[in-house]
Structures are given as C-alpha cells and as structure tokens.
Design a protein around this motif. Structure first.
Motif, mmCIF file in Angstrom:
data_model
loop_
_atom_site.group_PDB
_atom_site.id
_atom_site.type_symbol
_atom_site.label_atom_id
_atom_site.label_comp_id
_atom_site.label_asym_id
_atom_site.label_seq_id
_atom_site.Cartn_x
_atom_site.Cartn_y
_atom_site.Cartn_z
ATOM 1 N N PRO A 80 0.812 -1.217 0.000
ATOM 2 C CA PRO A 80 0.000 0.000 0.000
ATOM 3 C C PRO A 80 0.845 1.267 0.000
ATOM 4 O O PRO A 80 1.785 1.394 0.775
ATOM 5 N N GLY A 81 0.495 2.189 -0.879
ATOM 6 C CA GLY A 81 1.157 3.483 -0.934
ATOM 7 C C GLY A 81 2.379 3.549 -1.817
ATOM 8 O O GLY A 81 2.767 4.629 -2.262
ATOM 9 N N VAL A 82 3.012 2.401 -2.102
ATOM 10 C CA VAL A 82 4.262 2.422 -2.863
ATOM 11 C C VAL A 82 4.024 2.853 -4.313
ATOM 12 O O VAL A 82 4.761 3.666 -4.863
ATOM 13 N N GLY A 83 2.987 2.301 -4.937
ATOM 14 C CA GLY A 83 2.713 2.638 -6.331
ATOM 15 C C GLY A 83 2.533 4.121 -6.546
ATOM 16 O O GLY A 83 2.983 4.685 -7.552
ATOM 17 N N GLN A 84 1.910 4.783 -5.589
ATOM 18 C CA GLN A 84 1.700 6.232 -5.681
ATOM 19 C C GLN A 84 3.025 6.976 -5.694
ATOM 20 O O GLN A 84 3.208 7.941 -6.440
ATOM 21 N N GLU A 85 3.974 6.529 -4.886
ATOM 22 C CA GLU A 85 5.274 7.193 -4.846
ATOM 23 C C GLU A 85 6.116 6.861 -6.078
ATOM 24 O O GLU A 85 6.932 7.676 -6.512
#
Length: 360
Positions: A80-85
């Motif tokens: 969770p959250g990694v793809g956004q970064e």
C-alpha cells in the motif's frame, strides 16, 4: 540601458542555474569511469532512449528496485502506498548517469543497450520506507558463501572463484536484491565436496565453510531435467536450514539466478524489521492557515498525493480552517514523516489534542 543589463544578468543567472542543475542531476563521475549502481540506494534499468518521458518511467522502475533492496522484499512495489510514490519517483533522485553496453546478438552482430544508473537520496528513501511501514533489512548485510555444483551432463563440478563467471547470474541477482554472495576458493579439497552437495549433506558443507565468514551457506545443484534445467537449493544460517526450494526452466542462467532470490527471501524473513508506526485507520485532522479557495485546493491536492493517505472526507470548514477524516495506512506518525521538512504543512498540534497542521 539598465533594464537591458538586468535582463542580460537575469539570463546569465538562469543559464548558470540550469548548468549547475544539469551537473547535479546528471553525470557526476570522473571521465573514464564506468557508471554502475553502488549499494542499496542506487539501481540500474535498461532504457530505449534518453528522453524525459523514458527517463521518468525508468526512475519509477529504479525506485521499485531500491525499495526492494532496502526491505529485501521483492513484492515491495505492490505494498500500500508504494505505487503512488513510484509515479513521482523523480522527487527522490539525487543523480543519474547513462551507460552504453555492447554485446552480441543471437545472429552474431554487435548489439548495444542503454542503461540508466540512478542514485536516490538516502534520507528521503529512509523516511519514505518508515512512513509506509516497509520492513527494513539492516546494514551491513552478511555475505553468504555460494556452494554451487553444476552437472551439464559430464558430471557435477563445483563453481569456485576461478570459475566465477559460471555463477554470474546468481551473483548479479544477489546484488539486485541488496546483498552479495561469495564463492569458495575451489581447492581440490573443496572440489571433493561435490558429492556432499549432490546428496544434500548440509552439515559437511557447513564444516568445510568454517574458514569463511559469515557462517551462512547457499547450497545448490544445477542439472539437466526434462529437456531443460533444474536447481535444488538449500539456505543454511549457522547450521540451521532456513529454507529449501527447487526451480526449473529452459534457461540455465535464469534457473541459476533463483538461488539468490530464495536466499534473499530467507534472510529478509529472518532479519528485516518493520518500523514502529501508528495503526492504520481514519483520523480526524484539522488544517489551519487557509486564506483563500486556492489554499483549499492546494491543500486537498497535496493530501491526495501523499502515499500514506488512502481516503479523504471533508467534515467542517471555517474562513481559515478545514477538518477532514483522513484514512492513513501508517497512522499519524507515518503522516508526520512524509510532511517533515516539506514546504506545505507544519505540525501545529497541542500535546494530547487532535492533530492540527498549519498551511505554510
């Protein structure tokens, strides 16, 4: 006259700034050096060109590699959250270089590929990993000894230092996973261990490996199987078998590389530690210092871009403040880590009260 001079001075200053930015972000190596990724916080990715679009896409792939090396988890990109970064990976880049590699195609003709070597800012990457609650594999990391025997049909042989090229894909994959493997010297006595490797006698291999440090062994045998290749692997840490697995396929080099993946998985499972973060959940957070509708739009856009924010629901609004229900994947502590040192929000909370932030 004065106005013309000011314009010229401004153009000169802008040109110098762009030149300095180019030297900072681009090549930073001595002429003759070969650009290569060094350590956990850099990565190499193959690119089709040097355009900005191709480069930014490569930055995302490189950041995924680095976060994977930092944690030891090859599934990091799906957390969770990694793809956004990854979509804004450029903000974490401290520098990059291009490298041209020459090879030979299947037809025997010369072939060339371009590799982008990306370096990331260590402090920013550490903060990102902590904010997202990613497990971190501590450094310095051990260098297990690779005891690999290969039978291509003429009998099994141990791969020692003199024949290191034979284990190249395994050694390279280990570096891509954030650690290194060593090889035995390949003496006659060590060559005699092929039988122990073939029958899975890990104790005999561990005894022979006492001269090397640390007391970790990646033991593998690679052999022909059903028209292709198969590798049986065992990873041993201080005499204890941590993992056993087998892989097979048509390409011997690819099958061989799986040894490093299994060793990294075993090491990560045992030694990687998740940072202390707040519990995931929905938190009521107030934001002050909003002087206009533009400030509201800027705040809302910023919050939606933060990797720790999974949802945002407006609650109340006044002439200079707004409150949201904010769904966070790593609690308020993770939120604080991502905004710390930024130019958008500053923590204005009172101890013991609800979280409050002021728009800069």
């Amino acid at each position: 006259m004065r106005r013309g001079f000011a314009r010229a001075a401004g153009a000169w200053a802008l040109g110098m700034a762009l030149l300095l930015a180019t030297f900072t972000a681009g090549a930073q190596r001595v002429e003759g050096d070969r650009a290569a990724a060094q350590g956990v916080y850099s990565a190499e990715v193959e690119v089709n060109g040097q355009g900005a679009g191709e480069r930014n896409a490569a930055f995302a792939r490189a950041l995924a590699q680095v976060l994977g090396k930092l944690s030891g988890d090859r599934g990091t990109a799906s957390r969770p959250g990694v793809g956004q970064e990854l979509r804004q990976a450029e903000r974490y880049v401290s520098g990059y270089d291009y490298r041209q590699d020459e090879g030979v195609s299947a037809s025997g003709a010369p072939s060339f590929k371009t590799t982008l070597v990306v370096r990331f800012d260590r402090e920013q990457i550490d903060s990102l990993a902590a904010a997202l609650g990613l497990p971190v594999w501590p450094q310095p990391r051990p260098k297990p000894v690779l005891w690999l025997a290969i039978d291509d049909g003429s009998g099994p042989k141990l791969v020692g230092l003199p024949k290191a090229a034979a284990a190249r894909t395994t050694l390279q994959r280990a570096e891509q996973r954030g650690f290194r493997l060593g090889l035995p010297n390949g003496s006659a006595a060590e060559q005699a261990l092929v039988g122990a490797i073939w029958r899975g006698d890990t104790a005999a291999v561990a005894r022979a490996s006492r001269r090397y440090s640390p007391p970790m062994q990646l033991i593998g045998k690679l052999y022909r199987h059903d028209g292709g290749w198969k590798a049986d692997w065992t990873f041993v840490d201080d005499g204890r078998v941590l993992s056993r697995w087998s892989e097979e396929g048509g390409n011997a080099l690819k099958v061989m590389a799986t040894g490093a993946d299994g060793a990294a998985d075993a090491l990560m499972k045992r030694y990687a530690k998740a940072p202390e973060t707040g519990p995931a959940g929905t938190y009521r957070i107030a934001f002050t210092g909003l002087d206009s509708a533009d400030d509201y739009v800027r705040l809302s856009g910023y919050l939606q871009r933060l990797a720790v924010v999974r949802g945002l629901t407006p609650l109340t609004a006044s002439p200079d403040s707004v409150a949201f229900d904010v769904e966070l994947i790593s609690g308020v502590s993770g939120f604080n880590r991502l905004i710390d040192g930024g130019d958008v929000l500053v923590d204005a909370s009172v101890e013991g009260g609800e979280p409050v932030y002021r728009l800069r």
